[in-house]
Structure formats: structure tokens, C-alpha cells
Design a protein around this motif. Structure first.
Motif, mmCIF file in Angstrom:
data_model
loop_
_atom_site.group_PDB
_atom_site.id
_atom_site.type_symbol
_atom_site.label_atom_id
_atom_site.label_comp_id
_atom_site.label_asym_id
_atom_site.label_seq_id
_atom_site.Cartn_x
_atom_site.Cartn_y
_atom_site.Cartn_z
ATOM 1 N N ASN A 1 15.312 -70.831 59.630
ATOM 2 C CA ASN A 1 15.060 -69.922 58.514
ATOM 3 C C ASN A 1 15.477 -70.506 57.168
ATOM 4 O OD1 ASN A 1 14.108 -67.848 60.240
ATOM 5 N ND2 ASN A 1 16.235 -67.270 60.711
ATOM 6 N N LEU A 2 15.693 -71.816 57.151
ATOM 7 C CA LEU A 2 16.152 -72.468 55.931
ATOM 8 C C LEU A 2 15.105 -73.432 55.401
ATOM 9 C CD1 LEU A 2 19.796 -73.459 57.037
ATOM 10 C CD2 LEU A 2 19.130 -71.468 55.665
ATOM 11 N N SER A 3 15.045 -73.557 54.103
ATOM 12 C CA SER A 3 14.221 -74.599 53.501
ATOM 13 C C SER A 3 14.941 -75.927 53.657
ATOM 14 C CB SER A 3 13.994 -74.311 52.016
ATOM 15 O OG SER A 3 15.227 -74.416 51.302
ATOM 16 N N GLN A 4 14.227 -77.010 53.404
ATOM 17 C CA GLN A 4 14.871 -78.319 53.458
ATOM 18 C C GLN A 4 16.035 -78.385 52.478
ATOM 19 O OE1 GLN A 4 12.020 -81.482 52.966
ATOM 20 N NE2 GLN A 4 10.755 -80.796 54.672
ATOM 21 N N LYS B 1 19.178 -84.891 47.132
ATOM 22 C CA LYS B 1 17.798 -84.610 46.736
ATOM 23 C C LYS B 1 16.828 -85.702 47.179
ATOM 24 C CE LYS B 1 18.875 -81.758 42.705
ATOM 25 N NZ LYS B 1 18.744 -81.633 41.229
ATOM 26 N N SER B 2 17.333 -86.906 47.418
ATOM 27 C CA SER B 2 16.461 -88.022 47.802
ATOM 28 C C SER B 2 16.136 -88.033 49.291
ATOM 29 C CB SER B 2 17.112 -89.354 47.422
ATOM 30 O OG SER B 2 18.258 -89.601 48.221
ATOM 31 N N CYS B 3 16.814 -87.183 50.066
ATOM 32 C CA CYS B 3 16.610 -87.222 51.526
ATOM 33 C C CYS B 3 16.823 -85.846 52.151
ATOM 34 C CB CYS B 3 17.528 -88.258 52.171
ATOM 35 S SG CYS B 3 19.272 -88.122 51.720
ATOM 36 N N GLU B 4 16.298 -84.809 51.521
ATOM 37 C CA GLU B 4 16.513 -83.443 52.005
ATOM 38 C C GLU B 4 16.000 -83.239 53.428
ATOM 39 O OE1 GLU B 4 16.474 -80.851 47.843
ATOM 40 O OE2 GLU B 4 14.696 -80.849 49.148
ATOM 41 N N LYS B 5 14.818 -83.741 53.728
ATOM 42 C CA LYS B 5 14.265 -83.562 55.078
ATOM 43 C C LYS B 5 15.167 -84.202 56.119
ATOM 44 C CE LYS B 5 11.304 -82.991 58.501
ATOM 45 N NZ LYS B 5 12.045 -83.688 59.567
ATOM 46 N N ARG B 6 15.639 -85.374 55.839
ATOM 47 C CA ARG B 6 16.489 -86.076 56.806
ATOM 48 C C ARG B 6 17.861 -85.401 56.919
ATOM 49 N NH1 ARG B 6 15.167 -91.219 59.231
ATOM 50 N NH2 ARG B 6 12.914 -91.100 59.194
ATOM 51 N N MET B 7 18.334 -84.852 55.854
ATOM 52 C CA MET B 7 19.612 -84.137 55.945
ATOM 53 C C MET B 7 19.465 -82.834 56.727
ATOM 54 S SD MET B 7 21.523 -84.962 52.366
ATOM 55 C CE MET B 7 23.015 -84.206 52.955
ATOM 56 N N LYS B 8 18.283 -82.228 56.647
ATOM 57 C CA LYS B 8 18.016 -81.070 57.506
ATOM 58 C C LYS B 8 18.061 -81.480 58.968
ATOM 59 C CE LYS B 8 14.708 -77.336 58.358
ATOM 60 N NZ LYS B 8 13.393 -76.746 58.000
ATOM 61 N N ASP B 9 17.495 -82.634 59.291
ATOM 62 C CA ASP B 9 17.540 -83.145 60.668
ATOM 63 C C ASP B 9 18.988 -83.391 61.112
ATOM 64 O OD1 ASP B 9 14.771 -83.151 60.586
ATOM 65 O OD2 ASP B 9 14.622 -85.311 60.181
ATOM 66 N N TYR C 1 21.659 -81.897 59.974
ATOM 67 C CA TYR C 1 22.276 -80.573 60.124
ATOM 68 C C TYR C 1 21.951 -79.991 61.499
ATOM 69 C CZ TYR C 1 23.359 -75.676 58.947
ATOM 70 O OH TYR C 1 23.860 -74.400 58.916
ATOM 71 N N GLU C 2 20.695 -80.120 61.915
ATOM 72 C CA GLU C 2 20.297 -79.627 63.228
ATOM 73 C C GLU C 2 20.957 -80.431 64.345
ATOM 74 O OE1 GLU C 2 16.078 -79.872 63.062
ATOM 75 O OE2 GLU C 2 15.840 -77.960 62.003
ATOM 76 N N ALA C 3 21.061 -81.753 64.167
ATOM 77 C CA ALA C 3 21.699 -82.589 65.184
ATOM 78 C C ALA C 3 23.176 -82.247 65.332
ATOM 79 C CB ALA C 3 21.530 -84.067 64.831
ATOM 80 N N MET C 4 23.779 -81.724 64.279
ATOM 81 C CA MET C 4 25.183 -81.310 64.350
ATOM 82 C C MET C 4 25.351 -79.992 65.091
ATOM 83 S SD MET C 4 26.562 -82.381 60.541
ATOM 84 C CE MET C 4 28.288 -81.996 60.904
ATOM 85 N N GLY C 5 24.229 -79.391 65.500
ATOM 86 C CA GLY C 5 24.293 -78.194 66.330
ATOM 87 C C GLY C 5 23.976 -76.893 65.622
ATOM 88 N N LYS D 1 23.766 -77.167 53.250
ATOM 89 C CA LYS D 1 24.637 -76.802 54.362
ATOM 90 C C LYS D 1 25.112 -78.036 55.125
ATOM 91 C CE LYS D 1 23.072 -72.061 55.151
ATOM 92 N NZ LYS D 1 24.439 -71.472 55.024
ATOM 93 N N CYS D 2 24.256 -79.051 55.207
ATOM 94 C CA CYS D 2 24.638 -80.294 55.873
ATOM 95 C C CYS D 2 25.839 -80.929 55.180
ATOM 96 C CB CYS D 2 23.457 -81.265 55.886
ATOM 97 S SG CYS D 2 23.820 -82.858 56.655
ATOM 98 N N VAL D 3 25.775 -81.017 53.854
ATOM 99 C CA VAL D 3 26.893 -81.590 53.095
ATOM 100 C C VAL D 3 28.167 -80.786 53.329
ATOM 101 C CG1 VAL D 3 27.777 -82.098 50.787
ATOM 102 C CG2 VAL D 3 25.384 -82.587 51.338
#
Length: 390
Positions: free
Chosen positions: A313-316, A294-302, A304-308, A322-324
Motif C-alpha cells: 500500500n506504499l508508493s516507491q 531519490k536516485s534509487c527509490e524502487k530498489r530501496m522499496k525492494d 524494505y520488503e526483503a527486510m520483512g 521507511k527503508c531508511v
């Protein structure tokens, strides 16, 4: 505010980068060289690729192999004493993180007074004051990033401590993926997730900057998209190359931004149960990231995207979940146990692990979510039970 960005003075990367070794050694006008390496690498002849060209060129070369994984303080003290006694002109480290970390100690502390213990971060009383012997570091794993950092990690009785100073930076780093081809799949997995952890923690670090962000995200792209292949087929040249570059970039990223909660909790696992550092990071990675999500949702979205993966269509929040999940899946896919129980850690150890982890204040300070005793205990419990805690 301006920020200091530090890199190893000279780096050679890519296939056949080792061909630059002799010219770099000649530049330092040395005669007597100490090679610090893993005994396994000497046994299989890999170290010969470093020593033989030097001996043929007329250098006196001594190969030192008293290196063990997660090296205890006593091993570091012994190497520093050996380096002093034999008056070497240069240190070359060849191997995994343990060999490289010990090489940095030998190069610097041997030219200072006192013992290695005097320079430890948590308990030492002395300061590093000058540059030591010229040092060349040649990794044979794609994981630790030690070749481009200013830190040397040592195991103590129940935890770990470090010696850190910019004078520990290598004069030359030679990162040749050809040297990693013989790496066993289990070590490829552990060191590879270690490198991924460096990149992930650098990206969510409170000390992150645009420069470290760029390094970290590219490292995540390279590692997450090649590690499964490198583990299953170690002779895949592209996978080994991508892992090598990814590890190097991750090392630069965490050197400049730092690591945080995963490493702070991993150190006691290595100290108390002698679990390899890469495995310690791997088993804790999804649980720490799940807890601080919860403290870094935006960065975890990044991440997740870097992992391919697509997150258009997802919120942060959804992408961070999904990243976790993907981090946990990656650890499982490369064959690393995904719970503390998988490493036979007893439930009775959770309290002492928590106690030791809370001492890692230098590292914990970089976490985007403050991690005190209560939070650390909850993460260890989650990793023991195998359940991500939000």
C-alpha cells in the motif's frame, strides 16, 4: 552485454563445514602450512580446531598471530616478509576480515617482488602477475565476506587503500557457523551490519546485475531477520546459521557488483579514528542511504520488503523513506551508536574526513547518485547531527 560473474573456486558452507578441511589440504600436496589468525582465537583454543587435525596428519604448521583490527600497511609488510623467509607451501586464514585479508596478501604478494605498498590501488606501481600459494580462508565472523572476495584492505595514515586482483581469491572457503558461536555480541553486531551494508550497497550499485541482485536480496532477508537474535543470544543455532549464510551471500554480491558511498565514507573513519570497519559502515549506512534515496527509490522499496516489511500500500517514495528509517532502527537495536558524536568524532574532523573520502573514486563511481565533495560533506554533517538529509 555479457557480464563476468566470479566465485571462489570451492566453498563449503553450513554447520560442520570445517570437517572438509583436511581433505582439501591433502588435495594440494603441501607440507608446510602457515595459519594466520587473530591472537584472541588462539588464546581461546578455537584455532586448535584447524591446527590439530593438520598436525595429526603430519603437516608442519606455524601459527602466526601478529594480526590487529583494521591492519596497517606495516602489519601486511611484516607478514609477507615472514611468509617469504619461511618458505611455506600454503596459507590458511582463520578469523575475521583482518586475518583473512592479511592471509590473501601473504599468499599472493610473497611470491612477487617488492613490497605490499607497491601493489596498493591508489599509489602502487606494480601489477600482480601470477597466482601465489594455495589459500584456504575460514571466517569466524559473519560480516566481511573476505573469504569470497579478491580484495585486501589496509589502513594508511588517515585513510585506507586496497590490494585487489582475482589472484587474491581463495582456493577454498570454509564457512562454518559453529565457529561464530563464541563471537562477542558487540562484534556480532558490527560485523553483521557490515554484511548487511555489503548487500544493500551491492543492490543499489550501478554495477548490479540480476545475479548480484538475487544474492544481495537473499542476504538482506537472512541478515535483517536474524541479526537481533544473534546479538542477544549468540548460541541460537538458527540465527548463527542465517547470519553465516547471509554474510557469505553478501560477500558474493558485493564482489560482483561492488560497494559504494557508505564504504567510501567509512574508510576515513577507520583510517583517522581507528573505528572498526563494521561500526564505520553501520553509523553511516542510514545517512548515505537517506541522502541518495531519490536516485534509487524502487530498489530501496525492494530492500524494505526483503527486510520483512509489506509495501503493498506504499508508493516507491514512501517505502524508500521507511527503508531508511528501518536501517537506522536496526543499527540502534543492535547497540551501535547512530551518530558520529556517539563515537566521539569531533566536529572539527568533518573537513578532513570529507577530503579523504573524495579520494575513494573507485568506490564512489558505483553510487547511483554522484557524490562529490559537497554531497560527502553534507552526509558527514548529517551523521554528526543525527538527522537524515534528503
Amino acid at each position: 552485454m555479457s557480464e563476468k560473474i566470479t566465485f571462489t573456486p570451492i566453498s563449503y558452507t553450513g554447520w560442520d563445514a570445517l570437517s572438509h578441511l583436511l581433505a582439501e589440504v591433502e588435495r594440494f600436496k603441501v607440507k608446510k602450512i602457515l595459519i594466520v589468525t587473530d591472537p584472541f582465537l588462539k588464546d581461546i583454543g578455537l584455532t586448535n580446531q584447524v591446527s590439530e587435525p593438520l598436525e595429526s596428519a603430519g603437516y608442519t604448521v606455524d601459527i602466526y598471530t601478529d594480526v590487529v583490527p583494521e591492519p596497517p600497511l606495516a602489519i601486511g609488510e611484516k607478514l609477507v616478509s615472514y611468509t617469504r623467509e619461511h618458505a611455506f607451501d600454503m596459507v590458511i586464514g582463520v578469523g575475521g576480515g583482518s586475518a583473512l585479508d592479511l592471509s590473501k596478501l601473504a599468499g599472493v604478494i610473497a611470491s612477487h617482488e617488492g613490497n605490499v605498498a607497491d601493489y596498493l590501488n591508489l599509489t602502487g606501481s606494480k601489477q600482480i602477475t601470477h597466482k601465489g600459494l594455495p589459500t584456504i580462508l575460514i571466517p569466524t565472523t559473519s560480516g566481511t565476506g573476505s573469504e569470497v572476495t579478491n580484495i585486501s584492505v589496509l589502513s594508511l595514515e588517515t585513510t585506507k587503500d586496497v590490494v585487489t586482483h582475482d589472484y587474491l581469491l581463495a582456493d577454498v572457503a570454509i564457512v562454518d557457523p559453529a565457529l561464530t558461536v563464541s563471537l562477542p555480541s558487540k562484534v556480532t553486531a558490527a560485523t553483521g551490519v557490515d554484511a548487511l551494508t555489503h548487500a544493500v550497497e551491492a543492490y543499489i550499485s550501478k554495477n548490479a546485475s540480476p545475479v548480484s541482485d538475487a544474492l544481495a536480496l537473499q542476504a538482506i532477508r537472512l541478515i535483517s531477520n536474524s541479526i537481533r537474535t544473534a546479538v542477544s543470544n549468540g548460541e541460537d543455532k538458527q540465527a548463527r546459521t542465517d547470519m553465516s549464510y547471509g554474510s557469505y551471500l553478501a560477500g558474493l554480491a558485493f564482489f560482483n557488483a561492488g560497494v559504494a558511498g557508505v564504504h567510501a565514507l567509512a574508510y576515513p573513519l577507520g583510517g583517522q579514528f581507528h573505528i572498526a570497519h563494521g561500526d564505520s559502515n553501520a553509523v553511516l549506512l542510514p545517512y548515505v542511504m537517506g541522502y541518495i534515496r531519490k536516485s534509487c527509490e524502487k530498489r530501496m522499496k525492494d530492500i524494505y520488503e526483503a527486510m520483512g516489511f509489506s509495501s503493498s500500500n506504499l508508493s516507491q517514495e514512501e517505502a524508500s523513506y521507511k527503508c531508511v528509517a528501518e536501517l537506522k532502527r536496526l543499527v540502534e537495536d543492535v547497540g551501535i551508536p547512530s551518530t558520529l558524536q556517539g563515537f566521539e568524532i569531533p566536529e572539527s574532523a568533518l573537513e578532513s574526513l570529507t577530503e579523504d573520502a573524495t579520494k575513494q573514486k573507485r568506490i564512489l563511481a558505483r553510487s547511483p547518485l554522484e557524490l562529490g565533495e559537497k554531497e560527502i560533506a553534507a552526509i558527514y554533517r548529517a551523521a554528526f547531527d543525527g538527522e537524515i538529509v534528503e
